[in-house]
Design a protein around this motif. Structure first.
Motif, PDB file in Angstrom:
ATOM      1  N   ARG A 276       0.819  -1.218   0.000  1.00 12.34           N
ATOM      2  CA  ARG A 276       0.000   0.000   0.000  1.00 12.34           C
ATOM      3  C   ARG A 276       0.854   1.271   0.000  1.00 12.34           C
ATOM      4  O   ARG A 276       0.610   2.200  -0.762  1.00 12.34           O
ATOM      5  N   GLN A 277       1.893   1.264   0.825  1.00 18.42           N
ATOM      6  CA  GLN A 277       2.795   2.432   0.879  1.00 18.42           C
ATOM      7  C   GLN A 277       3.470   2.674  -0.471  1.00 18.42           C
ATOM      8  O   GLN A 277       3.569   3.810  -0.943  1.00 18.42           O
ATOM      9  N   LEU A 278       3.893   1.564  -1.082  1.00 18.19           N
ATOM     10  CA  LEU A 278       4.558   1.677  -2.371  1.00 18.19           C
ATOM     11  C   LEU A 278       3.579   2.208  -3.428  1.00 18.19           C
ATOM     12  O   LEU A 278       3.915   3.086  -4.235  1.00 18.19           O
ATOM     13  N   ALA A 279       2.337   1.686  -3.384  1.00 18.55           N
ATOM     14  CA  ALA A 279       1.319   2.128  -4.353  1.00 18.55           C
ATOM     15  C   ALA A 279       1.063   3.629  -4.202  1.00 18.55           C
ATOM     16  O   ALA A 279       0.908   4.347  -5.194  1.00 18.55           O
ATOM     17  N   LEU A 280       1.047   4.109  -2.955  1.00 18.78           N
ATOM     18  CA  LEU A 280       0.819   5.541  -2.722  1.00 18.78           C
ATOM     19  C   LEU A 280       1.982   6.385  -3.230  1.00 18.78           C
ATOM     20  O   LEU A 280       1.776   7.463  -3.785  1.00 18.78           O
ATOM     21  N   LEU A 281       3.190   5.873  -3.042  1.00 17.86           N
ATOM     22  CA  LEU A 281       4.367   6.593  -3.548  1.00 17.86           C
ATOM     23  C   LEU A 281       4.307   6.723  -5.071  1.00 17.86           C
ATOM     24  O   LEU A 281       4.551   7.793  -5.631  1.00 17.86           O
ATOM     25  N   VAL A 282       3.969   5.603  -5.729  1.00 19.43           N
ATOM     26  CA  VAL A 282       3.924   5.612  -7.191  1.00 19.43           C
ATOM     27  C   VAL A 282       2.764   6.487  -7.668  1.00 19.43           C
ATOM     28  O   VAL A 282       2.887   7.221  -8.648  1.00 19.43           O
ATOM     29  N   ARG A 283       1.649   6.447  -6.945  1.00 21.38           N
ATOM     30  CA  ARG A 283       0.545   7.322  -7.329  1.00 21.38           C
ATOM     31  C   ARG A 283       0.977   8.785  -7.275  1.00 21.38           C
ATOM     32  O   ARG A 283       0.680   9.569  -8.179  1.00 21.38           O
ATOM     33  N   SER A 284       1.678   9.155  -6.211  1.00 22.91           N
ATOM     34  CA  SER A 284       2.019  10.581  -6.106  1.00 22.91           C
ATOM     35  C   SER A 284       3.050  10.974  -7.170  1.00 22.91           C
ATOM     36  O   SER A 284       3.028  12.084  -7.701  1.00 22.91           O
ATOM     37  N   LEU A 285       3.916  10.005  -7.524  1.00 22.46           N
ATOM     38  CA  LEU A 285       4.852  10.266  -8.618  1.00 22.46           C
ATOM     39  C   LEU A 285       4.100  10.496  -9.937  1.00 22.46           C
ATOM     40  O   LEU A 285       4.399  11.420 -10.697  1.00 22.46           O
TER      41      LEU A 285
ATOM     42  N   THR B 215      11.552   6.174 -13.520  1.00 16.67           N
ATOM     43  CA  THR B 215      11.013   4.818 -13.521  1.00 16.67           C
ATOM     44  C   THR B 215      10.441   4.507 -12.144  1.00 16.67           C
ATOM     45  O   THR B 215      10.889   5.066 -11.142  1.00 16.67           O
ATOM     46  N   ALA B 216       9.436   3.652 -12.118  1.00 15.81           N
ATOM     47  CA  ALA B 216       8.860   3.225 -10.851  1.00 15.81           C
ATOM     48  C   ALA B 216       8.398   1.789 -10.994  1.00 15.81           C
ATOM     49  O   ALA B 216       7.916   1.393 -12.054  1.00 15.81           O
ATOM     50  N   GLU B 217       8.577   1.005  -9.955  1.00 18.98           N
ATOM     51  CA  GLU B 217       8.184  -0.392 -10.028  1.00 18.98           C
ATOM     52  C   GLU B 217       7.199  -0.711  -8.902  1.00 18.98           C
ATOM     53  O   GLU B 217       7.500  -0.495  -7.733  1.00 18.98           O
ATOM     54  N   LEU B 218       6.028  -1.203  -9.300  1.00 19.89           N
ATOM     55  CA  LEU B 218       5.040  -1.642  -8.311  1.00 19.89           C
ATOM     56  C   LEU B 218       5.339  -3.088  -7.946  1.00 19.89           C
ATOM     57  O   LEU B 218       5.758  -3.881  -8.789  1.00 19.89           O
ATOM     58  N   LYS B 219       5.132  -3.402  -6.674  1.00 21.48           N
ATOM     59  CA  LYS B 219       5.387  -4.777  -6.236  1.00 21.48           C
ATOM     60  C   LYS B 219       4.262  -5.246  -5.337  1.00 21.48           C
ATOM     61  O   LYS B 219       3.539  -4.422  -4.773  1.00 21.48           O
ATOM     62  N   GLY B 220       4.147  -6.565  -5.211  1.00 16.01           N
ATOM     63  CA  GLY B 220       3.164  -7.105  -4.289  1.00 16.01           C
ATOM     64  C   GLY B 220       2.289  -8.152  -4.936  1.00 16.01           C
ATOM     65  O   GLY B 220       2.674  -8.773  -5.924  1.00 16.01           O
TER      66      GLY B 220
END
Ligand code: ZN
Length: 331
Positions: free
Chosen positions: A164-173, A316-321
């Motif tokens: 979830r934290q990673l998804a929020l970071l990528v969303r804000s990017l 670049t950004a990578e989503l994980k999970g």
């Protein structure tokens, strides 16, 4: 892709316009001849002249240049006489000129001989239609409706953040990217991650945010991009135009990069050309892919890989999970 349909519809629209205008033109000719039957040879003079010169050309090909010169001079004299007579009848001198909405492309939508390119009038209409088309699709996928609660929050997925934290970071990017478009920040954005992590959703969020600000982003899947490349490679006019539009459009979103076929001399070469030209010109380019950096290197080779990960022009950004669709099913 919506684009090919829009181009087809526009081409038909231009053809209809040419038809309508030539009908209006024919009516004007009839009207003028009815008012002054003696003007008919002048009205028909232009096309009669060219028919005669075409016949002459067949008989005397060696005189082509002189014949063309002669024909042009006669046509000019005919035109001058016609205009004078029209004015005498009370019409505007240009009443029987060909009717065009756009004098540049004469309503064909294209300019240039041999390699045709879309006329400015056509490009403008195309951008407008694409904007209307993209404004109408999936507006519910927006940064505002992005619901982080769907992402698991129970374990670290990259050593430092939960999914979830990673998804929020990528969303804000992504949001910053959309907000800074088209003038600030790096032109390229590459979103990586497995299927079901929300990449396409984010791509649509970026697109809809841009549409809301009045831009006309072009969106294509990797596969449709490949079709344009493949057709361009083999000289299909429509595909060549489509590929050129992919290179030239202000904002391009490519979904599912890596699902396109790999074809020798095409996939790597054309994709490199596309990215190289776009990034060099600072044109905004967003790509989403299921491939990892390692996969990208293997698939596209060193040269293209270094373009994709060039820190000067790309983020670049990578989503994980876990796959969200599987998470939802488990509940
Ligand atoms: Zn035009």
């Amino acid at each position: 892709m919506v684009r090919a349909d829009v181009v087809r519809a526009l081409n038909e629209e231009y053809a209809r316009l040419r038809d309508e205008n030539s009908q209006i033109h024919a009516k004007r000719e009839d009207e003028v001849i009815a008012a002054d039957p003696g003007i008919e040879p002048l009205v028909r003079g232009g096309s009669a002249l060219f028919q005669r010169s075409a016949r002459m050309l067949l008989m005397h090909p060696e005189r082509a240049e002189a014949l063309a010169k002669e024909t042009r001079a006669q046509a000019a004299a005919n035109d001058q006489a016609l205009r004078a007579r029209l004015v005498k009848l009370g019409y505007a001198a240009d009443y029987l000129d060909p009717i065009y909405r756009c004098p540049v492309c004469r309503d064909t939508g294209y300019v240039g001989s041999g390699v045709r390119t879309a006329c400015a009038c056509f490009q403008q209409r195309l951008a407008q239609r694409l904007y209307e088309a993209s404004a109408g699709s999936g507006p519910e996928q927006s940064f505002e409706s992005y619901d982080e609660a769907v992402f698991p929050n129970d374990e670290l997925v990259d050593g430092a953040h939960t999914q979830r934290q990673l998804a929020l970071l990528v969303r804000s990017l992504c949001r910053d990217y959309a907000d800074s478009c088209p003038d600030r920040g790096k032109p390229g954005l590459l979103l990586m991650g497995n299927t079901g992590l929300g990449k396409t959703f984010l791509l649509n969020c970026i697109r809809n945010a841009l549409v809301a600000r009045g831009f006309a982003p072009v969106k294509a899947t990797g596969y449709r991009m490949f079709e344009a490349m493949h057709g361009a490679h083999f000289g299909e006019t429509e595909k060549r135009e489509e590929f050129r539009e992919l290179i030239a459009c202000d904002i391009l979103l490519i979904d599912d990069l890596g699902t396109e076929p790999m074809m020798q001399n095409i996939t790597r070469e054309y994709l490199f050309m596309l990215l190289n030209e776009r990034l060099a010109e600072g044109r905004r380019t967003v790509m989403a892919t299921n491939l990892t950096p390692g996969d990208l290197l293997n698939r596209y080779g060193e040269r293209l890989f270094s373009r994709l990960f060039d820190g000067m022009t790309m983020q670049t950004a990578e989503l994980k999970g876990r796959d969200l669709r599987l998470c939802a099913r488990r509940k």
